[in-house]
Write an enzyme that holds these catalytic residues in place. Structure first.
Site, PDB file in Angstrom:
ATOM      1  N   SER A  45      -7.173   6.887  -0.883  1.00 54.56           N
ATOM      2  CA  SER A  45      -7.215   5.434  -0.808  1.00 54.56           C
ATOM      3  C   SER A  45      -8.229   5.096   0.276  1.00 54.56           C
ATOM      4  O   SER A  45      -8.074   5.511   1.428  1.00 54.56           O
ATOM      5  CB  SER A  45      -5.834   4.865  -0.440  1.00 54.56           C
ATOM      6  OG  SER A  45      -5.890   3.464  -0.283  1.00 54.56           O
ATOM      7  N   SER A  46      -9.289   4.373  -0.073  1.00 58.00           N
ATOM      8  CA  SER A  46     -10.407   4.149   0.845  1.00 58.00           C
ATOM      9  C   SER A  46     -10.007   3.303   2.043  1.00 58.00           C
ATOM     10  O   SER A  46      -8.944   2.668   2.066  1.00 58.00           O
ATOM     11  CB  SER A  46     -11.557   3.457   0.103  1.00 58.00           C
ATOM     12  OG  SER A  46     -12.051   4.261  -0.939  1.00 58.00           O
ATOM     13  N   GLN A  47     -10.872   3.283   3.054  1.00 57.34           N
ATOM     14  CA  GLN A  47     -10.652   2.462   4.236  1.00 57.34           C
ATOM     15  C   GLN A  47     -10.586   0.996   3.815  1.00 57.34           C
ATOM     16  O   GLN A  47     -11.480   0.479   3.154  1.00 57.34           O
ATOM     17  CB  GLN A  47     -11.773   2.678   5.241  1.00 57.34           C
ATOM     18  CG  GLN A  47     -11.561   1.946   6.549  1.00 57.34           C
ATOM     19  CD  GLN A  47     -12.633   2.273   7.570  1.00 57.34           C
ATOM     20  OE1 GLN A  47     -13.670   2.829   7.249  1.00 57.34           O
ATOM     21  NE2 GLN A  47     -12.378   1.921   8.818  1.00 57.34           N
ATOM     22  N   ARG A 105       0.823  -1.220   0.000  1.00 59.07           N
ATOM     23  CA  ARG A 105       0.000   0.000   0.000  1.00 59.07           C
ATOM     24  C   ARG A 105       0.853   1.265   0.000  1.00 59.07           C
ATOM     25  O   ARG A 105       0.452   2.292  -0.572  1.00 59.07           O
ATOM     26  CB  ARG A 105      -0.934  -0.014   1.215  1.00 59.07           C
ATOM     27  CG  ARG A 105      -2.074   1.013   1.138  1.00 59.07           C
ATOM     28  CD  ARG A 105      -2.935   1.017   2.385  1.00 59.07           C
ATOM     29  NE  ARG A 105      -4.149   1.807   2.195  1.00 59.07           N
ATOM     30  CZ  ARG A 105      -4.898   2.291   3.181  1.00 59.07           C
ATOM     31  NH1 ARG A 105      -4.555   2.052   4.444  1.00 59.07           N
ATOM     32  NH2 ARG A 105      -5.989   2.999   2.933  1.00 59.07           N
TER      33      ARG A 105
END
Length: 367
Positions: A78-80, A32
């Protein structure tokens, strides 16, 4: 790093998310940090840079990473991860499937899809966001993803897809997506409802129908995908004036966050003036029934009490208590127990499929 990734999976699972072995492997292997190379904004407003000692620890929290702002307004992120996992599981991706993603963000979600074996086309309206996502995918060595800059409403007219996933909050679904979907395909999309964007699993048909997957809050799309329509709820009311208690608490302990969202969804299905707001001196947003002037109304608390203000306080309180009664009489139905019928609405020149009817198809005990 191995310990960090294991902890990351544990954090995702703490939200009650079931990770299939394939999903767990994808989250454990896709780096990530490579998708936020210039850093991101944390929830307290500070910027986290790669040189910061807590950079990796913060990257691998179960939290959204905001990567682009317009002033103070987030416009790319960047989403949860736990929400991403729920949506990916609902998408039911299998190796070899073709997936259209609306909203590239950092490219991380597309990387997870590719790791699951999908062939991905990701479309983002922001050229610079598409460029950065493409570069991040290259850095991570992810193949099988094509990122393009374009209007998500149009989708990808030159291809046919088994699945479509939308990573931006929309008011409705583009008819172009349905035309680009395989006969047994489905769309996973966060669709506006009473100030939030519950995720829907939509299958085209006559009429098109949807099931509710989970609650969520996304950045809202602009253009046709964010168009107002006949069933639109008011936009977030922001800060309301001080409200006074006008109906007492109904239960103790208060509803859990999940159960409160279930109530919120039901109220939004039954009343078009439902939205979210932060009344003065309150530390968090609440479900409100906004009055017609938009300057007052009634807020429903997790304990079932109602606080109201403005010239229509009495009427809004009566409506709120009636809706609470209705939810209780139906056995506190969960958000996931609703079936949604869609209809074409929005901009006549660029219509969208929007929620139009709601029916409870499954009642469950409170959580």
């Amino acid at each position: 790093m191995a310990d960090t990734r294991r902890h990351y999976l544990d954090l995702i699972r703490q939200d009650g998310v079931h990770l299939t072995p394939e999903l767990a492997a994808a989250f454990a292997t896709v780096p990530r940090e490579l998708f936020v190379p210039t850093g991101f904004r944390r929830r307290d407003g500070g910027w986290v840079a790669p040189a910061d000692p807590d950079f990796l620890a913060t990257v691998y929290r179960n939290d959204v990473l905001v990567t682009k702002l317009n002033g103070d307004v987030p416009i790319s992120s960047s989403s949860q991860p736990s929400l991403m996992a729920i949506m990916l599981r609902a998408l039911d991706v299998r190796p070899g499937m073709r997936v259209l993603e609306i909203g590239a963000g950092t490219g991380y979600n597309a990387a997870l899809l590719a790791t699951l074996g999908a062939e991905v086309t990701s479309v983002d309206v922001q050229e610079d966001v598409a460029v950065r996502a493409r570069a991040a995918l290259d850095r991570a060595g992810i193949t099988g993803v094509r990122v393009t800059a374009g209007d998500g409403y149009l989708g990808d007219p030159d291809a046919r897809y088994d699945r479509i996933i939308v990573t931006v909050g929309v008011a409705g679904l583009s008819p172009h997506w349905f035309a680009q979907l395989a006969p047994d395909g489905l769309v996973i999309a966060p669709v506006e409802h009473a100030g939030h964007h519950p995720v829907l699993s939509v299958r085209p048909g006559d009429p098109a129908t949807a099931a509710v997957v989970c609650s969520s809050g996304f950045m809202a799309a602009a253009g046709p995908l964010g168009a107002r329509h006949a069933g639109s709820h008011p936009s977030s009311a922001g800060a309301l004036p001080e409200l006074a208690e006008t109906a007492p608490a109904r239960w103790s302990p208060p509803l859990t966050t999940v159960a409160y969202r279930d109530l919120w969804y039901a109220v939004g299905a039954w009343h078009r003036r439902a939205t979210l707001a932060t009344p003065a001196d309150w530390d968090r947003t609440r479900l409100v029934l906004l009055d017609e002037a938009g300057s007052g109304g009634a807020a429903i608390q997790p304990d079932g009490s109602v606080h109201a203000g403005g010239p229509e306080a009495a009427r809004c309180t009566a409506v709120a208590t009636t809706l609470i009664d209705r939810w209780l009489e139906l056995g506190r139905p969960e958000m996931r127990g609703w079936q949604v019928g869609l209809a074409l609405d929005g901009d006549p020149a660029a219509p969208i499929w929007v929620p139009h009817t709601w029916q409870i198809v499954q009642g469950r005990a409170p959580r």
